[in-house]
Design a protein around this motif. Structure first.
Motif: not given
Length: 449
Positions: A312-331
């Motif tokens: 699950a830690v690995v899955q969390s890290e993989r998911a965060y690699e796809r984060v684009d802050l400009a596309e994420e909500p303020d929360w």
């Protein structure tokens, strides 16, 4: 000698209703609510005014009668008849939007006006089961009460305040500023929910209200007021579902999962995190997904499922690699390396893996220091200190522990204090001068808190 009920007397006098007429209206309302055996007369009403306490459900019926008469919410508390069912109602996931608006407004008022009573209410361990299920399955078709129309500009004002309060929580702790936010919600946000809006505005308004109601719950959680937090989170989930924002609903379930695990029910924490991930299948928020995997890992570690927790830690890290802050909500702003590495450090600590715990803790500390995030820094320093203890390095743990104490003293957060207390307990078996000195310093912090 009974004390006259001034609250009931005030509202009865203001209404201009006679005792006989009030008794008749109570009877009518009782029949509407399926309570035909409730049949007071004018003499009984006089007894209530003189201080007799009517049996349930009469207090709630009276509140309904006066609310109908005045056209706004009158509570049992306003009538001098105690809390009625409003506090417990906040544990329910009501299919009615109008009922949800009244429940969350009552909760906000209770948080500001009757905090001692509300804080004493119990945390309900199974209360998350229904809401998480209903959030995934519910379809809603009710409309709010008519009134002055709300505009998107009104919603924008609400959303603009969110970042201010969220930053206050992140930098100063949940115990700082929550009552200011609660009062803002009571005065400016919850009343908007009662007014009329077109579908676009309604969804946007429910989304904004859900964000800030969640933040109220998170602040209460961080301040150790878990019964209050639970009620806010359930109502936030209901508002998120009304907004049709699946990612926001999943985010609320993440908060509920975090709380369940913290309070000793990691199986429930895992289930809530999984429900959030299932809800995310209809939308995209890599940051929220990273958080949900992170929290599932925390729960799995406490369930002693080492393989699944590491995965699950690995899955969390993989998911965060796809984060684009400009596309994420303020929360989602707080779901960042400082937070994720800090939580991964706790997972590795609970798995008995001090090497990986130290690596994650140091990375979290580095990011938190750049952002002046004392709460996250304190909690990650505590995890780092425990990693030293797990390697039998008391000197290293003591040195890092002092930094934990300093940072914890800079914020109003029960979680930071609890991290110090946990470190203190883990040090005790080592004994000696360093342990005694740390315990004395920790006592100063916990006493002040």
């Amino acid at each position: 000698m009974k004390t006259p009920n001034d609250g009931l007397g005030y509202w009865l006098g203001r209404s201009g209703i006679s005792r006989k007429e009030l008794a008749r209206r109570v009877q009518t309302k009782a029949r509407e609510w399926g309570q035909p055996n409730v049949a007071p007369n004018a003499t009984r009403v006089r007894g209530w005014l003189e201080g007799e306490t009517p049996r349930a459900p009469i207090p709630d019926i009276l509140a309904g009668v006066f609310s109908d008469h005045f056209g706004w919410r009158i509570t049992t508390y306003d009538l001098g008849l105690g809390e009625g069912s409003s506090t417990e109602a906040a544990l329910a996931y009501d299919p009615s939007f109008a009922a949800t608006v009244e429940v969350v407004a009552d909760l906000g008022r209770a948080d500001v006006d009757r905090r001692q009573f509300l804080a004493a209410a119990p945390f309900a361990a199974v209360a998350g089961v229904g809401p998480s299920r209903d959030w995934l399955l519910a379809t809603l078709d009710q409309e709010p009460e008519p009134g002055p129309r709300v505009r998107l500009e009104d919603v924008s004002k609400v959303k603009n305040m969110f970042s201010t309060f969220q930053e206050m929580d992140v930098l100063q702790g949940g115990g700082s500023g929550r009552l200011v936010l609660a009062e803002y919600m009571n005065q400016h946000v919850y009343p908007l929910l009662r007014r009329s809006h077109d579908d676009v505005v309604r969804r946007a308004l429910c989304e904004a209200a859900a964000e800030q109601t969640y933040l109220l719950g998170w602040m209460a959680y961080d301040n150790g007021e878990h019964s209050v937090a639970q009620r806010y989170l359930i109502q936030s989930l209901r508002l998120a579902e009304e907004s049709r924002n699946a990612a926001l609903g999943a985010h609320v379930l993440a908060g509920m999962a975090d709380q369940a695990t913290l309070l000793g029910d990691p199986a429930e924490g895992r289930r809530l995190a999984q429900a959030g991930r299932q809800g995310l299948s209809r939308t995209t928020s890599p940051a929220c997904l990273a958080d949900l995997w992170c929290l599932e890992a925390r729960a799995l570690a406490l369930l002693d499922d080492k393989v699944a927790a590491a995965r699950a830690v690995v899955q969390s890290e993989r998911a965060y690699e796809r984060v684009d802050l400009a596309e994420e909500p303020d929360w989602a702003a707080f779901i960042d390396p400082a937070y994720l590495h800090g939580e991964h450090a706790n997972t590795m600590r609970d798995l008995g893996n001090p090497k990986d715990a130290e690596e994650h803790a140091r990375r979290s500390i580095e990011h938190a220091k750049k952002q002046n995030r004392a709460r996250r820094g304190a909690m990650s320093h505590a995890a780092l200190a425990v990693s030293h203890l797990q390697r039998r390095d008391l000197d290293g743990a003591y040195s890092v522990g002092l930094r934990t104490l300093k940072l914890s003293g800079q914020v109003k957060s029960s979680r930071a204090v609890e991290a110090v207390q946990d470190l203190q307990r883990r040090m005790q078996p080592f004994g000696g001068r360093l342990v005694a000195d740390f315990s004395e310093r920790a006592r100063e912090l916990t006493t002040a808190a």
